[in-house]
Design a protein around this motif. Structure first.
Motif, short mmCIF file in Angstrom:
data_model
loop_
_atom_site.label_atom_id
_atom_site.label_comp_id
_atom_site.label_asym_id
_atom_site.label_seq_id
_atom_site.Cartn_x
_atom_site.Cartn_y
_atom_site.Cartn_z
N GLU A 1 3.79 4.85 -12.69
CA GLU A 1 4.08 5.77 -11.70
C GLU A 1 2.90 5.44 -10.43
O GLU A 1 3.62 5.40 -9.28
N THR B 1 4.18 4.29 -6.63
CA THR B 1 3.83 4.97 -5.48
C THR B 1 2.89 4.17 -4.62
O THR B 1 3.25 4.08 -3.43
N THR C 1 4.22 3.64 -0.55
CA THR C 1 3.55 4.39 0.58
C THR C 1 2.73 3.43 1.32
O THR C 1 2.17 3.47 2.27
#
Length: 330
Positions: free
Chosen positions: A100, A104, A108
């Motif tokens: 995860e 991310t 981002t």
């Protein structure tokens, strides 16, 4: 936006049936939706039969020879199309939800090309692991070091590196890279066989303005030394030789001065092995230099074709900082 199903977890195997039996279950359990591949480098221990019988959900790619880490991955990744690659050693246990934070960060921080998670020691899970620890750097003479591990000094994990930060190189034990960038950089240099090829790839990525990051909120546990032990003269040979290849190919300027100083430092390291009554390691350094000289003309040709960029090193000499100034931590 990337999702977990966009990740190909690619595990290279050579006669590692016992390791696959031990470590594959954690990868399968904690990597929901990711596509898992086992790439076999012409094993003779029944590894593939074992995987196909016990883990039928795993995709298998069989190479025709044992070309080491570099060629093994290069050959196999031609057939893998998922946009994100995770090159994972067969002796790595992964933690819950380890993917995860990686997803991310790719989503981002879009300039990210390569990622390494926190790598702890499987045998002492409170300690960082030698091969990567909390992200890699390099000095101007081509000696690599890590946050959490400088030469043989290894730190205890107390959360001091739970950040996300730019690093110079990511460990090949758990190496995430965008598939398109891996292929645009022509993958690993197959002349390395094993060891340091990931640093060379990260340096070439850096020279092309790509960013490598460490994500300390994702954790894996690496056994280490499963294929070549840290006490193996062959590993010493590959590390010294391939480090010289990497320096010549990628350094921005004053390459011959740096190589001359590097030769002197390697000579001191070899003498230290001799004083420690380790003649086989002394000989490994000599053989590494002989092999380097034999390929120097080819490596210089490679250098001409590689774009250079300054500012890659964090210190002039990690050898001086560690052995003379006694700085043993990042």
């Amino acid at each position: 936006m990337f999702q977990t199903k966009d990740i190909a977890i690619v595990i290279l195997n050579w006669n590692g049936k016992a390791l696959l039996k031990q470590f594959l279950p954690s990868v399968i359990k904690n990597s929901e939706e990711a596509i898992i591949y086992v790439v076999d480098n012409a094993s003779t221990d029944g590894s593939l039969v074992f995987v196909s019988e016990h883990f039928p959900e795993i995709k298998i790619i069989q190479n025709t020879e044992n070309g080491g880490y570099a060629k093994g991955y290069n050959d196999a990744l031609k057939y893998i199309n998922e946009p994100l690659l995770c090159l994972l050693n067969s002796d790595v246990e992964v933690s819950e939800k380890w993917l995860e934070p990686i997803i991310t960060t790719f989503n981002t921080q879009s300039d990210t090309a390569i990622i390494q998670p926190k790598i702890l020691d499987y045998k002492q899970k409170s300690k960082f692991e030698y091969a990567g620890a909390a992200g890699g750097y390099i000095d101007k003479y081509g000696y690599p070091f890590c946050r959490g591990r400088i030469f043989d000094t290894i730190e205890t994990d107390s959360g001091q590196y739970n950040d996300t930060t730019t690093i110079f190189w990511a460990s090949g034990a758990c190496f995430f890279i965008k598939n398109s960038i891996f292929k645009s950089l022509s993958g690993f240099d197959e002349s390395y066989f094993a060891h340091m090829e990931e640093i060379d790839l990260c340096w070439r990525a850096y020279n092309n303005n790509y960013v490598t990051r460490y994500v300390g909120t994702s954790t894996v546990y690496h056994l280490g030394g499963a294929t070549l032990s840290n006490t193996s003269p062959k590993k010493t040979f590959l590390n010294f030789r391939n480090s010289l290849f990497t320096l010549v190919k990628n350094t921005d300027s004053n390459v011959f001065i740096r190589i001359f100083i590097r030769m002197l430092l390697d000579g001191i390291a070899a003498t230290r092995f001799l004083l420690q009554l380790k003649p086989q390691f002394f000989l490994a350094v000599l053989k590494a230099h002989a092999s380097f000289y034999k390929r120097l003309r080819t490596v210089l040709k490679q250098r001409k074709s590689i774009k250079k960029r300054e500012g890659y090193y964090k210190t002039n000499s990690i050898v001086w900082q560690y052995f003379i100034n006694k700085r043993t931590k990042w």
